[in-house]
Scaffold this motif. Structure first.
Motif, mmCIF file in Angstrom:
data_model
loop_
_atom_site.group_PDB
_atom_site.id
_atom_site.type_symbol
_atom_site.label_atom_id
_atom_site.label_comp_id
_atom_site.label_asym_id
_atom_site.label_seq_id
_atom_site.Cartn_x
_atom_site.Cartn_y
_atom_site.Cartn_z
ATOM 1 N N ALA A 91 53.017 61.028 4.228
ATOM 2 C CA ALA A 91 53.036 61.453 5.632
ATOM 3 C C ALA A 91 51.718 61.105 6.322
ATOM 4 O O ALA A 91 51.704 60.655 7.475
ATOM 5 C CB ALA A 91 53.306 62.954 5.714
ATOM 6 N N ARG A 92 50.610 61.286 5.634
ATOM 7 C CA ARG A 92 49.309 60.958 6.222
ATOM 8 C C ARG A 92 49.189 59.458 6.476
ATOM 9 O O ARG A 92 48.709 59.032 7.531
ATOM 10 C CB ARG A 92 48.191 61.430 5.293
ATOM 11 C CG ARG A 92 46.798 61.042 5.789
ATOM 12 C CD ARG A 92 45.711 61.631 4.923
ATOM 13 N NE ARG A 92 44.408 61.069 5.281
ATOM 14 C CZ ARG A 92 43.263 61.403 4.682
ATOM 15 N NH1 ARG A 92 43.271 62.304 3.708
ATOM 16 N NH2 ARG A 92 42.130 60.830 5.044
ATOM 17 N N LEU A 93 49.621 58.651 5.508
ATOM 18 C CA LEU A 93 49.567 57.202 5.687
ATOM 19 C C LEU A 93 50.464 56.762 6.837
ATOM 20 O O LEU A 93 50.130 55.836 7.586
ATOM 21 C CB LEU A 93 49.980 56.504 4.396
ATOM 22 C CG LEU A 93 49.024 56.661 3.212
ATOM 23 C CD1 LEU A 93 49.671 56.131 1.924
ATOM 24 C CD2 LEU A 93 47.710 55.939 3.479
ATOM 25 N N ASP A 94 51.585 57.438 6.999
ATOM 26 C CA ASP A 94 52.502 57.095 8.083
ATOM 27 C C ASP A 94 51.913 57.467 9.444
ATOM 28 O O ASP A 94 52.173 56.794 10.442
ATOM 29 C CB ASP A 94 53.833 57.814 7.866
ATOM 30 C CG ASP A 94 54.906 57.370 8.842
ATOM 31 O OD1 ASP A 94 55.191 56.152 8.882
ATOM 32 O OD2 ASP A 94 55.461 58.220 9.554
ATOM 33 N N GLU A 95 51.143 58.533 9.480
ATOM 34 C CA GLU A 95 50.458 58.900 10.727
ATOM 35 C C GLU A 95 49.433 57.844 11.120
ATOM 36 O O GLU A 95 49.318 57.465 12.290
ATOM 37 C CB GLU A 95 49.770 60.254 10.560
ATOM 38 C CG GLU A 95 50.710 61.443 10.533
ATOM 39 C CD GLU A 95 49.957 62.747 10.279
ATOM 40 O OE1 GLU A 95 48.716 62.693 10.159
ATOM 41 O OE2 GLU A 95 50.619 63.796 10.183
ATOM 42 N N ASP A 96 48.708 57.345 10.126
ATOM 43 C CA ASP A 96 47.684 56.338 10.405
ATOM 44 C C ASP A 96 48.312 55.015 10.828
ATOM 45 O O ASP A 96 47.811 54.340 11.738
ATOM 46 C CB ASP A 96 46.814 56.115 9.158
ATOM 47 C CG ASP A 96 46.015 57.351 8.784
ATOM 48 O OD1 ASP A 96 45.831 58.221 9.663
ATOM 49 O OD2 ASP A 96 45.608 57.449 7.613
ATOM 50 N N GLU A 97 49.384 54.623 10.160
ATOM 51 C CA GLU A 97 50.078 53.364 10.462
ATOM 52 C C GLU A 97 51.554 53.563 10.143
ATOM 53 O O GLU A 97 51.957 53.501 8.982
ATOM 54 C CB GLU A 97 49.506 52.216 9.631
ATOM 55 C CG GLU A 97 50.138 50.869 9.953
ATOM 56 C CD GLU A 97 49.621 49.749 9.070
ATOM 57 O OE1 GLU A 97 50.197 48.655 9.112
ATOM 58 O OE2 GLU A 97 48.639 49.989 8.314
ATOM 59 N N PRO A 98 52.383 53.825 11.160
ATOM 60 C CA PRO A 98 53.797 54.121 10.907
ATOM 61 C C PRO A 98 54.483 52.991 10.153
ATOM 62 O O PRO A 98 54.258 51.810 10.408
ATOM 63 C CB PRO A 98 54.388 54.272 12.314
ATOM 64 C CG PRO A 98 53.229 54.648 13.172
ATOM 65 C CD PRO A 98 52.049 53.919 12.598
ATOM 66 N N CYS A 99 55.318 53.386 9.199
ATOM 67 C CA CYS A 99 56.069 52.395 8.427
ATOM 68 C C CYS A 99 57.484 52.261 8.997
ATOM 69 O O CYS A 99 58.005 53.177 9.633
ATOM 70 C CB CYS A 99 56.132 52.785 6.945
ATOM 71 S SG CYS A 99 57.162 54.217 6.580
ATOM 72 N N ASP A 100 58.083 51.116 8.758
ATOM 73 C CA ASP A 100 59.468 50.888 9.156
ATOM 74 C C ASP A 100 60.437 51.292 8.048
ATOM 75 O O ASP A 100 61.578 51.661 8.326
ATOM 76 C CB ASP A 100 59.680 49.406 9.495
ATOM 77 C CG ASP A 100 58.810 48.963 10.654
ATOM 78 O OD1 ASP A 100 58.914 49.567 11.727
ATOM 79 O OD2 ASP A 100 58.015 48.016 10.469
ATOM 80 N N LEU A 101 59.999 51.180 6.807
ATOM 81 C CA LEU A 101 60.828 51.591 5.686
ATOM 82 C C LEU A 101 59.939 52.165 4.595
ATOM 83 O O LEU A 101 58.809 51.711 4.395
ATOM 84 C CB LEU A 101 61.663 50.439 5.135
ATOM 85 C CG LEU A 101 60.975 49.222 4.528
ATOM 86 C CD1 LEU A 101 61.903 48.539 3.527
ATOM 87 C CD2 LEU A 101 60.580 48.216 5.602
ATOM 88 N N LEU A 102 60.451 53.192 3.936
ATOM 89 C CA LEU A 102 59.752 53.845 2.833
ATOM 90 C C LEU A 102 60.603 53.659 1.587
ATOM 91 O O LEU A 102 61.707 54.206 1.492
ATOM 92 C CB LEU A 102 59.555 55.334 3.125
ATOM 93 C CG LEU A 102 58.982 56.183 1.991
ATOM 94 C CD1 LEU A 102 57.580 55.728 1.611
ATOM 95 C CD2 LEU A 102 58.975 57.660 2.382
ATOM 96 N N VAL A 103 60.114 52.864 0.645
ATOM 97 C CA VAL A 103 60.845 52.569 -0.585
ATOM 98 C C VAL A 103 60.366 53.539 -1.660
ATOM 99 O O VAL A 103 59.182 53.562 -2.009
ATOM 100 C CB VAL A 103 60.623 51.111 -1.033
ATOM 101 C CG1 VAL A 103 61.486 50.798 -2.255
ATOM 102 C CG2 VAL A 103 60.934 50.142 0.105
ATOM 103 N N LEU A 104 61.280 54.337 -2.196
ATOM 104 C CA LEU A 104 60.930 55.391 -3.147
ATOM 105 C C LEU A 104 61.748 55.262 -4.421
ATOM 106 O O LEU A 104 62.917 54.862 -4.388
ATOM 107 C CB LEU A 104 61.217 56.771 -2.543
ATOM 108 C CG LEU A 104 60.471 57.160 -1.269
ATOM 109 C CD1 LEU A 104 61.000 58.492 -0.745
ATOM 110 C CD2 LEU A 104 58.971 57.260 -1.534
ATOM 111 N N ARG A 105 61.144 55.648 -5.536
ATOM 112 C CA ARG A 105 61.862 55.727 -6.804
ATOM 113 C C ARG A 105 61.590 57.085 -7.438
ATOM 114 O O ARG A 105 60.455 57.528 -7.520
ATOM 115 C CB ARG A 105 61.419 54.628 -7.763
ATOM 116 C CG ARG A 105 62.052 54.796 -9.161
ATOM 117 C CD ARG A 105 61.764 53.642 -10.072
ATOM 118 N NE ARG A 105 62.342 53.892 -11.395
ATOM 119 C CZ ARG A 105 62.824 52.959 -12.200
ATOM 120 N NH1 ARG A 105 62.812 51.696 -11.816
ATOM 121 N NH2 ARG A 105 63.310 53.273 -13.384
ATOM 122 N N GLY A 106 62.652 57.714 -7.914
ATOM 123 C CA GLY A 106 62.540 59.005 -8.595
ATOM 124 C C GLY A 106 63.273 60.077 -7.806
ATOM 125 O O GLY A 106 62.912 60.379 -6.676
#
Length: 727
Positions: A91-106
């Motif tokens: 969430a903090r990284l997204d605040e600094d530079e919003p992402c278009d997609l978040l790829v997650l595993r687990g």
């Protein structure tokens, strides 16, 4: 793609230790980079070795984020991130530079991120650790997967079997699941020819050490092979030894076996490229696992890596492995995967060069389908769908095009709406009527005042209302299906306010003009869309002899004629069956209230129960969104209706490479190739019976090519977009 997407990638995996999940993180970043995506890989644990990370740091557009070293989370110190902490860092990284997609595993991690709510609609979840049997799929687990599916933009599935399982349990996943199999890097060094084996014969295993992976009994193979007159040594690579609560002695015993067993040479943890070099200098890979994993729906990265190096592999005989390598692959471990069986497979590889070469060729051919370039192509295609380029006419506008969509039933527009929402320069709002003739006039007026273009689905009361409340300077498009022509609404529409009426077939366009008297310039044809990418899946064994019907209500769909076809086929060959995917007619009140409808269904269902030729040959499957996985079992899709405006079922079947078979309802030959249309059930059955295995496959391939060319979602979306922006 209209622009370079910005991705965040995080796996609940420690990249200091080499195993399949850590290799997934590395491969995903490599493939995203090749696909032209800016990518930030976020690490779970402080860096103790750069074996997996160093190859990523110089890739175009790739940044490695080190939360521990960069002190992104107070109090983390040198501990790995928990799922809660990981969600906070993302969430903090997204605040600094919003992402278009978040790829997650687990699954645990994805569940936490979904619960926190920040990334809804941007999550691309890679799920392998989900229940893979009915016994494990508790209601709590299913509810969690529903939440994940609803919050995700894409669900990345390693295998077709895993995708079908997820869709069958979680309808919300349908349409979002895409294949994302393991990716194997091409060796950047000359691979030995392996024409003559080493002396002693070299076995190799790379990856984690765990009880179910048979890594402890594996260390006994050199001694066991010596008893059979074969000199061999085992080379192992990896540094992750599992702590198994059910085997408290395993970790110590495994470490001792790697360190002190004669004939075992342990190379420890190595960069992926070095591990491949070590394996390439061996003669035979070991992918042999415990029988508890035989039902796994995952694909072994290890087998593919060995295959890329030209190595044959000893592995369990499972349906997944037979699909990958063929049922006649010569180095399967049989029985209960006992150590003696594995030793016998190795002996065969040593003493039968032909079997060894055949196995190596099969493994090499399988690995060729799972390269990093192939993974990059898959990512590029998916990113292109989600982040499409704006059409020139939209890009040239001084402000975004405002698109309003209204109607009581938008099921035929769902994927088109998804597409419009992704096109840069188009803003979408929806006025969803709760029933055919019930709506909120205030919401309608607000939409009419806001929109540049209003699309009304169905020429019903909504079309009448919007034709009388059109804002000057806006455009109104109405889509008319079939049933509206027999109702009073078209006559009530102010056609002067309508810019275009869309019909799904040429016949119904002509009939619309004849019934309404509207100007010919107002009526145009855009066919229904078919999600050809989702429906294009490999057929299950036996599909050639299975007919399919999708939707049998009302009775004009003519299930009785489908039964005529089935009886004619079963009179020749009892392998033929029929699967029907539909709601039962009694769930439609407007059908079941008609005595003549009830009488027709009573007759046809009695026939299913009493006909000797139909005994046990008709299956009624639940209505649902899992059409793509259902069609894997269906080799021939029937359309036996008295009349249709388009009939999507044969087109969906064609997209799955099923052979379509239609009776000549009016207008069918203007939508579908005449070769698929038959005069009556008898000639339809004759045509299907005459197709041998090769002919059936060739016909299915032709049908698939036709539907892609004419009705693919991409093609139809383009036609709609051009219509929307046309002045």
């Amino acid at each position: 793609m209209s622009r370079t997407p910005n991705a965040l990638v995080y796996g609940d995996v420690d990249l200091n230790l080499i195993d399949g999940s850590a290799v997934w993180a590395q491969s995903t970043v490599q493939a995203l980079s090749r696909a032209g995506c800016r990518t930030r890989l976020v690490l779970k644990a402080p860096v103790r070795t750069g074996r997996l990370i160093d190859p990523l740091t110089g890739l175009p557009g790739v940044t490695v984020v080190r939360p521990a070293e960069d002190r992104l989370l107070p109090g983390q110190a040198d501990r790995p991130l928990s799922p809660v902490q990981a969600s906070q860092v993302l969430a903090r990284l997204d605040e600094d530079e919003p992402c278009d997609l978040l790829v997650l595993r687990g699954r645990r991690l994805v569940g936490r991120v979904v619960a926190d709510g920040r990334f809804a609609g941007r999550i691309w979840a890679y799920l392998t650790d989900i229940p893979q049997s009915a016994a494990e799929m508790t209601e709590g687990a299913r509810a969690e997967l529903v939440r994940i599916a609803e919050a995700s933009q894409r669900l990345l599935c390693q295998t077709e079997e895993l995708r079908c399982l997820l869709e069958s349990w979680v309808p919300q996943a349908c349409g979002k699941c895409v294949l994302s199999p393991p990716a194997v890097p091409e060796p950047d060094f000359p691979v030995p020819a392996h024409e003559r084996p080493h002396e002693p014969f070299r076995l190799v295993y790379t990856g984690k050490f765990a009880p179910l992976w048979n890594t402890l009994p594996m260390t006994r193979l050199p001694a066991l092979l010596a008893e059979r007159g074969v000199r061999a040594e085992l080379h192992t690579v990896g540094d992750k030894i599992h702590d198994d609560p059910s085997r408290p002695d395993f970790r110590t015993a495994m470490a001792r076996a790697l360190d002190a067993t004669p004939g075992v040479e342990h190379h420890g943890g190595q960069p992926r490229e070095e591990a491949m070099r070590i394996a390439a200098d061996c003669d035979l890979g070991l992918g042999w696992r415990g029988p508890a994993l035989d039902a796994s729906l995952e694909l072994s990265t290890k087998v593919l890596e060995f295959g890329a190096l030209g190595l044959p592999v000893v592995l369990n005989r499972t349906p997944a492995h037979e699909a990958l390598l063929g049922p006649d692959y010569p180095l399967y471990v049989s029985g209960r995967a006992a150590l003696d069986d594995a030793a016998e497979a190795v002996v065969r590889a040593v003493r039968e060069p032909g079997a060894r070469r055949l196995a190596a060729d099969r493994c090499r051919a399988a690995a060729a389908r799972y390269t990093l370039d192939a993974a990059a192509d898959r990512w590029r295609a998916q990113l292109g769908q989600v982040f499409p380029a704006a059409p020139a006419a939209v890009a040239a506008r001084p402000r975004p095009l405002r698109l309003g969509v209204a109607g009581h039933d938008l099921k035929f527009l769902t994927r088109l709406l998804d597409h419009f929402r992704t096109v840069p320069g188009i803003e979408v709002r929806v006025d969803a009527w709760p029933a055919l003739a019930r709506h909120d006039p205030a919401a309608g007026r607000a939409l009419a005042d806001w929109a540049d273009v209003v699309v009304v689905e169905w020429c019903g009361p909504a079309a009448v209302w919007y034709s009388r409340h059109k804002r000057q300077g806006s455009r109104l498009i109405v889509r008319l299906h079939r049933f509206e022509l027999d109702a009073e609404w078209p006559a009530q529409v102010d056609i002067d306010a309508v810019d275009r009426v869309i019909c799904v077939s040429a016949y119904y366009a002509r009939r619309t003009l004849a019934v309404t008297g509207w100007p010919e310039s107002k009526v145009t044809v855009i066919p229904n869309w078919v999600d050809t990418d989702q429906l294009d899946r490999p057929k299950a064994p036996g599909a050639r002899f299975r007919l399919g019907m999708i939707g049998i209500a009302p009775s004009r769909k003519r299930l009785d004629l489908g039964l005529d076809v089935l009886e004619a086929l079963r009179a020749r060959d009892r392998r033929w069956h029929l699967s029907v995917k539909s709601k039962p007619p009694w769930e439609y009140w407007w059908i079941w209230n008609k005595p003549e409808e009830r009488a027709q269904y009573d007759a046809v269902l009695r026939r299913v129960q009493t006909s000797p030729l139909l005994d046990g040959a008709v299956v009624f499957d639940d209505f649902g969104a899992d059409v793509a996985s259902w069609l894997r079992r269906v080799g021939n899709v029937l359309s036996t209706s008295d009349d249709e405006s388009f009939h999507l079922a044969p087109a969906e079947g064609m997209a799955s490479a099923a052979v379509p078979a239609l009776l000549p309802w009016t207008g069918a030959d203007e939508i579908y190739d005449r070769r698929w249309i038959h005069q009556d059930p008898a000639t339809m059955a004759q045509a299907l019976a005459e197709l041998d295995e090769e002919g059936w496959r060739d016909a299915g391939q032709l049908a698939r090519a036709q539907v892609r060319e004419r009705f693919s979602l991409h093609r139809v979306a383009q036609d709609w977009t051009e219509l929307l922006v046309r002045d």
